[in-house]
Write an enzyme that holds these catalytic residues in place. Structure first.
Site, PDB file in Angstrom:
ATOM      1  N   HIS A  60      37.832  25.537 -51.851  1.00 14.25           N
ATOM      2  CA  HIS A  60      36.628  24.735 -51.609  1.00 14.25           C
ATOM      3  C   HIS A  60      35.536  25.033 -52.629  1.00 14.25           C
ATOM      4  CE1 HIS A  60      35.109  28.076 -48.895  1.00 14.25           C
ATOM      5  NE2 HIS A  60      33.954  27.658 -49.331  1.00 14.25           N
ATOM      6  N   ASP A 110      43.083  28.824 -48.872  1.00 18.54           N
ATOM      7  CA  ASP A 110      41.839  28.415 -49.535  1.00 18.54           C
ATOM      8  C   ASP A 110      41.624  29.154 -50.861  1.00 18.54           C
ATOM      9  OD1 ASP A 110      39.371  27.371 -50.124  1.00 18.54           O
ATOM     10  OD2 ASP A 110      38.522  27.717 -48.139  1.00 18.54           O
ATOM     11  N   SER A 136      31.967  33.006 -50.148  1.00 17.89           N
ATOM     12  CA  SER A 136      33.247  32.338 -50.342  1.00 17.89           C
ATOM     13  C   SER A 136      33.806  32.699 -51.701  1.00 17.89           C
ATOM     14  CB  SER A 136      33.074  30.835 -50.259  1.00 17.89           C
ATOM     15  OG  SER A 136      33.135  30.460 -48.923  1.00 17.89           O
TER      16      SER A 136
HETATM   17  N1  ARG Z   1      33.074  27.041 -43.625  1.00 16.46           N
HETATM   18  C1  ARG Z   1      33.347  27.441 -44.979  1.00 16.46           C
HETATM   19  C2  ARG Z   1      32.031  27.613 -45.753  1.00 16.46           C
HETATM   20  O1  ARG Z   1      30.994  27.569 -45.191  1.00 16.46           O
HETATM   21  C3  ARG Z   1      34.323  26.542 -45.656  1.00 16.46           C
HETATM   22  C4  ARG Z   1      33.852  25.151 -45.935  1.00 16.46           C
HETATM   23  C5  ARG Z   1      34.826  24.254 -46.651  1.00 16.46           C
HETATM   24  N2  ARG Z   1      35.820  23.675 -45.769  1.00 16.46           N
HETATM   25  C6  ARG Z   1      35.663  22.537 -45.027  1.00 16.46           C
HETATM   26  N3  ARG Z   1      36.657  22.133 -44.263  1.00 16.46           N
HETATM   27  N4  ARG Z   1      34.564  21.822 -45.024  1.00 16.46           N
HETATM   28  O2  ARG Z   1      31.839  27.321 -46.893  1.00 16.46           O
HETATM   29  N1  ASP Z   2      32.446  29.379 -46.156  1.00 15.24           N
HETATM   30  C1  ASP Z   2      31.272  30.094 -46.634  1.00 15.24           C
HETATM   31  C2  ASP Z   2      31.044  29.928 -48.133  1.00 15.24           C
HETATM   32  O1  ASP Z   2      31.424  28.938 -48.715  1.00 15.24           O
HETATM   33  C3  ASP Z   2      31.339  31.521 -46.244  1.00 15.24           C
HETATM   34  C4  ASP Z   2      30.673  31.779 -44.923  1.00 15.24           C
HETATM   35  O2  ASP Z   2      29.687  31.115 -44.598  1.00 15.24           O
HETATM   36  O3  ASP Z   2      31.124  32.704 -44.239  1.00 15.24           O
HETATM   37  O4  ASP Z   2      30.393  30.719 -48.774  1.00 15.24           O
END
Ligand code: ARG
Ligand code: ASP
Length: 689
Positions: A84, A221, A624
């Site tokens: 991502h 990921d 991330s």
């Molecule tokens: N929750 C994670 C973060 O805050 C991954 C986000 C990307 N994935 C998604 N399905 N939107 O960045």
């Molecule tokens: N998914 C988040 C990021 O892209 C990480 C988190 O918020 O724990 O940095």
């Protein structure tokens, strides 16, 4: 005897960390934590983690782009981060003929690696405490504005001196502890970074928004890049003559695996937290900001999802937009619940009562009350501002109208802006969002806080629907040919367009009615928070305070551990390929895995292939892509998320519930080999066990 016991108790209280595993620590000060880290299993020294004199782990960690982390894994510039985090670059290389998002991408040799305009990775050269230099010339009789300008002038001198003469150097001075301390960060920024590999989205984004922020998780990921440098190993613009960058340090990879209880340590760049906020600040988040923004985004997501389900073309257009809308939407839900479940507002109020009692007669007397009234004054304005950003500012056509105006003098820029806008624009979504958002705006925001423009329009049209019908019928921005035909002389026509008129009216409202009050309050809040931060540190002399996250490099340490999200439920900390097969369903977009993965599984022997794991490391957005490191300093995973029930960790860290989610490095290796057929990449990696 009694006295000894008392001494022992005092001693125990002093060495007992307040909350296990909470904290994101500054690498340069890691010597203050190293004894605790070692007591919990870490086998390296503070110098191994961070050193300015010798190569240390920090030299293998980078800020990837402007909001993620990455790590070097070979002497030839090979870098891992999240899928991502690489997503937009993979998307830019994708077309109908080569859909790298869908099918994955694997360079089979260096010549096939793809350059990425605008992508940089930043290595931290050093960080140092510059508080005295930043505050030189400041005295306490100055106003906050005067203090700001002293800080700005001194910081500029420091960053100029730090970057003089070096190639690709960037420096910044960052406030820590609300400006009680300042640190200088000096980075070396490399700007030729090429895409080496990415799994298909059905692996890299497996589970999509359904599984996002959740456990059990099975997302692969990751994406792989390579950093290039000039022949002198220094940063250089993209050139065919560039060579792979030789880092001072790269991670060795451990394939020994993880089990519950193992020490883990995350090295990366968490973006923003507010762990020391006062109760009213938190109450605003959990009772107003989060719920209202969630409701507004639900309206948008429902519209987007309806049309994405109806058409594959719309799915492609809106999948990235939907992911970013839903990411925060889902996080806020977990956060608001977590704050409520932990009764954080009352816990904070109780703390504030004790603080106030202690503060009597000190310079901190009256501080909590002052903050309280500042938040009460600011919050209604701030909520209106959040309504602005979540409604008028999200109507795609309005923002596009504004960028057309900005590019009117430049035909090439205008054409580019228009191309990229229409490529991913689906009018019924935008129109229905307009109606739903403008409706909610009037219903939910107190009338005193609504702009006159809004009230006039609603009175004139009678409904948001009629307003939208008229605006979309009259605006020229809906028509690509008309936009492409615009010339600099058409400025009057552009200015008179109803879309731009609305964009400007809302902006003026924000700028004139909201911003001045918000800024004035924020400036006083910052000042009061600086004192309150220092006050908390004086009040709890024996507690180790870590600074709130601000996208600077941090160390978080903890261990592999599951959690119990609800009564009667326990989540194990490790997921496997078996779980992917259990979720696999060709009829559900988020769970439709590549046939190749089904075939490999069917061959047998891969049931226990590890995929993801949980640990207690205190991370945040920006972490991330961060390396997850074992007790010997070797790479065991890549951080990419947190569990939903623990997303309040940006405000309060509950050691029972807060968990970070990492990709097991062995699943990454499995995908390189089995899915990408790119195991030649292993030749440049170092495996330790
Ligand atoms: N929750 C994670 C973060 O805050 C991954 C986000 C990307 N994935 C998604 N399905 N939107 O960045
Ligand atoms: N998914 C988040 C990021 O892209 C990480 C988190 O918020 O724990 O940095």
């Amino acid at each position: 005897m009694k006295r000894n016991l008392l001494l022992l108790l005092v001693f125990l209280a002093a060495i007992q960390p307040l909350r296990a595993d909470e904290g994101m620590w500054l690498p340069a000060l890691i010597s203050q934590r190293i004894a605790d880290m070692q007591a919990k299993g870490f086998r390296l020294s503070a110098e191994d983690v961070y050193s300015v004199n010798q190569a240390s782990l920090k030299d293998a960690v980078v800020l990837f782009g402007s909001g993620c982390t990455g790590e070097l894994v070979s002497d030839e510039g090979l870098l891992f981060t999240n899928h991502h985090c690489g997503y937009s670059y993979i998307q830019r290389h994708s077309s109908v003929e080569h859909d790298y998002l869908k099918d994955g991408f694997w360079a089979m040799n260096r010549g096939e690696e793809l350059p990425n305009r605008g992508l940089t990775v930043s290595f931290l050269d050093r960080m140092e405490d510059v508080t005295d230099a930043v505050l030189k010339g400041y005295d306490t009789s100055m106003t906050e504005a005067q203090r700001d300008s002293v800080v700005r002038v001194n910081s500029r001198a420091l960053t100029a001196a730090a970057t003089a003469g070096g190639k690709g150097l960037r420096a910044s001075v960052e406030a820590l502890y609300y400006g009680n301390q300042y640190f200088l960060f000096v980075f070396k920024v490399y700007r030729d970074v090429r895409l080496v590999g990415a799994p298909p989205s059905s692996i890299g984004k497996f589970g999509g928004d359904t599984d996002n922020w959740m456990w059990p998780r099975h997302t692969g990921d990751f994406s792989i890049f390579r950093v290039y440098a000039g022949k002198d190993n220094e940063p250089a613009d993209y050139s065919e003559d560039n060579v792979p960058y030789r880092p001072k340090k790269s991670f060795k990879i451990s394939r020994a695996g993880v089990k519950e209880g193992d020490f883990t340590f995350v090295y990366g760049c968490p973006g923003s937290t507010k762990e020391y906020a006062m109760s009213e600040d938190v109450r605003y988040v959990s009772e107003f900001s989060d719920p209202q923004k969630i409701a507004l985004r639900t309206l948008r997501l429902d519209n987007i999802k309806k049309y994405m389900d109806m058409s594959q073309a719309v799915r492609i257009q809106y999948s990235s937009k939907a992911a970013s809308v839903s990411n925060a939407w889902k996080k806020w839900q977990g956060e608001a619940k977590g704050i409520e479940k932990n009764d954080v507002v009352n816990v904070k109020r109780d703390y504030e009562r004790r603080f106030k009692a202690w503060a009597k007669g000190t310079r901190y007397e009256g501080l909590v009350e002052r903050l309280d009234s500042l938040f009460n004054r600011r919050n209604p304005y701030y909520l209106a501002y959040e309504y602005y950003t979540e409604t008028a500012r999200t109507i795609e056509l309005l923002s596009f109208a504004s960028s057309v105006r900005n590019n009117l003098e430049n035909p090439q820029a205008l054409a580019n802006t228009a191309e990229s806008f229409y490529k991913d624009y689906f009018r019924p979504i935008d129109e229905e969002n307009f109606v739903a958002l403008m409706d909610a705006f009037g219903k939910n925001l107190p009338e005193d806080f609504q702009p006159a423009y809004y009230k006039e329009k609603m009175a004139a049209y009678g409904s948001a629907q009629a307003w939208a019908d008229d605006l979309f019928a009259r605006t020229l921005f809906i028509d690509k040919d008309k936009v492409l035909a615009l010339k600099a002389e058409d400025s009057d026509k552009v200015e008179a367009d109803p879309a731009l008129e609305m964009y400007d009216a809302f902006y003026d409202w924000y700028n004139e009615d909201l911003r001045p009050v918000i800024n004035e309050c924020n400036s006083e809040i910052n000042l009061a928070y600086r004192d309150y931060m220092q006050g908390q540190m004086d009040f709890e002399k024996d507690k180790a305070f870590y600074p709130d996250a601000n996208l600077t490099l941090r160390v978080a340490y903890g261990h592999v551990e599951g959690y119990a999200p609800a009564d009667g439920v326990y989540y194990y900390p490790v997921s496997t390929l078996k779980g992917i097969i259990e979720k696999d369903d060709p009829n559900i977009f988020d769970y439709d895995i590549p046939q190749r993965l089904r075939d490999i599984y069917a061959e047998g022997g891969h049931e226990d292939q590890p995929v993801c794991f949980l640990a207690t490391n205190h991370t945040s957005g920006g972490n991330s892509g961060s390396p997850v490191i074992n007790a010997d300093g070797n790479l065991i995973g890549i951080n990419f998320d947190r569990v939903w029930e623990g997303t309040m960790s940006d405000i309060v860290f509950d050691p029972e519930i807060c968990r970070n989610i990492s990709l097991d490095i062995r699943y990454l290796l499995f995908c390189i080999e089995q899915i990408g057929g790119a195991s030649y990449l292993f030749d440049e990696m170092t495996f330790v066990d």
